[in-house]
Design an enzyme around this catalytic site. Structure first.
Site, PDB file in Angstrom:
ATOM      1  N   ARG A  52       1.249 -16.735  21.747  1.00 41.50           N
ATOM      2  CA  ARG A  52       1.342 -18.198  21.720  1.00 41.50           C
ATOM      3  C   ARG A  52       0.010 -18.813  22.154  1.00 41.50           C
ATOM      4  O   ARG A  52      -0.358 -19.892  21.727  1.00 41.50           O
ATOM      5  CB  ARG A  52       2.487 -18.702  22.612  1.00 41.50           C
ATOM      6  CG  ARG A  52       2.792 -20.184  22.358  1.00 41.50           C
ATOM      7  CD  ARG A  52       3.973 -20.697  23.163  1.00 41.50           C
ATOM      8  NE  ARG A  52       3.680 -20.633  24.579  1.00 41.50           N
ATOM      9  CZ  ARG A  52       4.408 -20.003  25.481  1.00 41.50           C
ATOM     10  NH1 ARG A  52       5.519 -19.391  25.130  1.00 41.50           N
ATOM     11  NH2 ARG A  52       4.053 -19.979  26.734  1.00 41.50           N
ATOM     12  N   TYR A 104      -3.120 -42.479   9.024  1.00 40.45           N
ATOM     13  CA  TYR A 104      -2.059 -41.599   8.550  1.00 40.45           C
ATOM     14  C   TYR A 104      -0.729 -42.043   9.185  1.00 40.45           C
ATOM     15  O   TYR A 104      -0.587 -42.042  10.410  1.00 40.45           O
ATOM     16  CB  TYR A 104      -2.387 -40.150   8.908  1.00 40.45           C
ATOM     17  CG  TYR A 104      -1.338 -39.177   8.448  1.00 40.45           C
ATOM     18  CD1 TYR A 104      -1.147 -38.930   7.095  1.00 40.45           C
ATOM     19  CD2 TYR A 104      -0.535 -38.525   9.359  1.00 40.45           C
ATOM     20  CE1 TYR A 104      -0.169 -38.052   6.676  1.00 40.45           C
ATOM     21  CE2 TYR A 104       0.445 -37.644   8.943  1.00 40.45           C
ATOM     22  CZ  TYR A 104       0.626 -37.410   7.600  1.00 40.45           C
ATOM     23  OH  TYR A 104       1.611 -36.545   7.193  1.00 40.45           O
ATOM     24  N   LYS A 202      -4.382 -29.553   3.936  1.00 46.04           N
ATOM     25  CA  LYS A 202      -4.932 -30.262   2.778  1.00 46.04           C
ATOM     26  C   LYS A 202      -6.148 -29.500   2.238  1.00 46.04           C
ATOM     27  O   LYS A 202      -6.011 -28.383   1.795  1.00 46.04           O
ATOM     28  CB  LYS A 202      -5.248 -31.693   3.190  1.00 46.04           C
ATOM     29  CG  LYS A 202      -4.116 -32.384   4.000  1.00 46.04           C
ATOM     30  CD  LYS A 202      -2.861 -32.618   3.206  1.00 46.04           C
ATOM     31  CE  LYS A 202      -1.682 -33.110   4.039  1.00 46.04           C
ATOM     32  NZ  LYS A 202      -1.915 -34.260   4.890  1.00 46.04           N
TER      33      LYS A 202
HETATM   34  C1  LIG Z   1      -1.412 -34.675   6.112  1.00 49.14           C
HETATM   35  C2  LIG Z   1      -2.234 -35.433   7.070  1.00 49.14           C
HETATM   36  C3  LIG Z   1      -1.995 -35.353   8.452  1.00 49.14           C
HETATM   37  C4  LIG Z   1      -0.863 -34.525   9.019  1.00 49.14           C
HETATM   38  O1  LIG Z   1      -1.016 -33.163   8.748  1.00 49.14           O
HETATM   39  P1  LIG Z   1       0.258 -32.153   8.630  1.00 49.14           P
HETATM   40  O2  LIG Z   1      -0.362 -30.830   8.407  1.00 49.14           O
HETATM   41  O3  LIG Z   1       1.073 -32.656   7.476  1.00 49.14           O
HETATM   42  O4  LIG Z   1       1.009 -32.243   9.912  1.00 49.14           O
HETATM   43  C5  LIG Z   1      -2.828 -36.070   9.293  1.00 49.14           C
HETATM   44  N1  LIG Z   1      -3.840 -36.835   8.815  1.00 49.14           N
HETATM   45  C6  LIG Z   1      -4.098 -36.931   7.486  1.00 49.14           C
HETATM   46  C7  LIG Z   1      -5.226 -37.777   7.019  1.00 49.14           C
HETATM   47  C8  LIG Z   1      -3.305 -36.238   6.586  1.00 49.14           C
HETATM   48  O5  LIG Z   1      -3.538 -36.354   5.268  1.00 49.14           O
END
Ligand SMILES: *Cc1c(COP(=O)(O)O)cnc(C)c1O
Length: 388
Positions: A52, A104, A202
């Site tokens: 962890r 976001y 992303k």
């Molecule tokens: C998707 C996203 C997040 C959150 O990320 P997760 O992996 O979905 O928890 C935060 N900031 C931006 C700009 C994002 O596109």
């Protein structure tokens, strides 16, 4: 390789050139162990106790991203949200923080639902206006300024260097959600930021097949040690296989980001004077918000994210936007961004109440398909939506 004197393409392609010493493998093994052997004299000389907190599966991905960001240390988290919330959880009740009105949506929602009741003093401001930031910081009281640039879903631009100066003058840290530009287009630490956050879900991974997040710090500090504890104790820890996939994805990051940016620029220019389009929101367009600042702090492109506001059909702007998304075939109707496949969504319905997205706005994540195919698909969907 010496990351300071090596191009990002080389750092990424070779994942820093690490070789597994035990096997001479060029691609690393996947370490799955949850626990580590203690020495007979009760020490842990390996430096690892329990997965962890310490997992060798993270080392290379953390090192690669750290090199790309020019940071002191990088940590992987179980999601972008686990990373972003750790930044706030490492503060103390009563601390004042500034966050943007345009950000976001899920993080804004968490701040209001959990951070405020827990005692953080969260103030939402227009982060793109340095005078508003100057007026809002409370020297000694403001502990953190959080920015996102270009920011979901309007792609407004915040000046990182100017905001860092204002934050530091007040004794606050600057944290940047840099998910959209990635280190290939913007390096916030070189511009003065203290913490860089990514939804690695992303672009960093780039294949829409895992959820992960990262934090990179410019320097060690008691605050950063607390961030490390948030991950180790609250347990927003990434899985070993996801860390391995993320490393694989990052090897092609520079190529993917530049390709998506080049296509996005073409698409933005193509639709910016289209008779069925109300407006194109993209920092690469001279008329768009923050283009001048984006030119200074983004290198080699303006990213793969944009929004298009469509002209109303007989049923209005919202109906037209939903009809466009209904009629695309290549652009997939899905949330998220940064994958090989292009995505489209009518954003207001995703964000719900309090969204800054007008109802006629479509958020587009430009992928790696041929740009002419993407333009043709959007064109035919615009046409059908007018007649819907
Ligand atoms: C998707 C996203 C997040 C959150 O990320 P997760 O992996 O979905 O928890 C935060 N900031 C931006 C700009 C994002 O596109």
């Amino acid at each position: 390789m010496d990351p300071k004197h090596t191009h990002p393409d080389t750092i990424a392609a070779q994942a820093l050139g690490w070789i597994d010493e035990a096997t001479r493998a060029v691609t690393p093994p996947i370490h799955m162990s949850s626990t580590y052997l203690r020495d007979p004299d009760n020490q842990y000389r390996s430096g690892r106790v329990y997965a962890r907190a310490d997992n060798p599966a993270f080392d290379q991905a953390e090192a690669v991203l750290n090199a790309l960001e020019g940071g002191h240390q990088t940590l992987l988290f179980a999601s972008g949200m686990a990373a972003a919330t750790a930044v706030f959880q490492a503060l103390a009740p009563g601390d004042h923080v500034l966050v943007p009105k345009v950000m976001y949506w899920s993080l804004r929602n968490w701040l209001m639902t959990f951070a405020v009741p827990w005692g953080l003093d969260v103030e939402l401001i227009d982060m793109t206006n340095p005078d508003a930031v100057k007026a809002a910081v409370r020297p000694g009281k403001t502990k953190l300024v959080w920015i996102e640039t270009p920011a979901n879903p309007l792609w407004t631009v915040t000046d990182i260097a100017v905001t860092a100066q204002i934050a530091h003058a007040a004794g606050a840290l600057l944290a940047v959600d840099s998910t959209v530009p990635t280190p290939i287009l913007t390096q916030p630490i070189a511009l003065g930021a203290d913490i860089v956050m990514h939804a690695a879900t992303k672009y960093l991974n780039g294949h829409s097949d895992l959820i992960a997040g990262t934090l990179t710090t410019a320097a060690d500090s008691p605050y950063w040690q607390k961030v490390r504890k948030v991950r180790a104790q609250i347990g927003g820890t990434l899985g070993s296989f996801e860390a391995w996939l993320l490393l694989r994805g990052m090897r092609t990051l520079p190529l993917r980001v530049r390709a998506a940016s080049a296509s996005a620029q073409r698409i933005a220019e193509h639709f910016s004077h289209h008779k069925l389009v109300e407006a194109v929101l993209y920092p690469g367009l001279p008329g768009c918000h923050g283009h001048a600042v984006a030119q200074l702090q983004m290198k080699g492109g303006f990213g793969g994210m944009m929004s298009i506001r469509v002209k109303p059909n007989a049923h209005g702007g919202e109906a037209a936007a939903i009809a466009v998304a209904a009629n695309t075939t290549l652009w997939k109707r899905a949330t998220s961004l940064g994958g090989a496949e292009s995505l489209i969504e009518q954003r207001a319905s995703v964000e719900g109440a309090g969204t800054p997205a007008p109802p006629d706005l479509l958020r587009l994540s430009v992928g790696l398909e041929h740009v002419d195919d993407l333009i043709a698909d959007f064109e035919q969907a615009l046409d059908k939506a007018q007649r819907a």
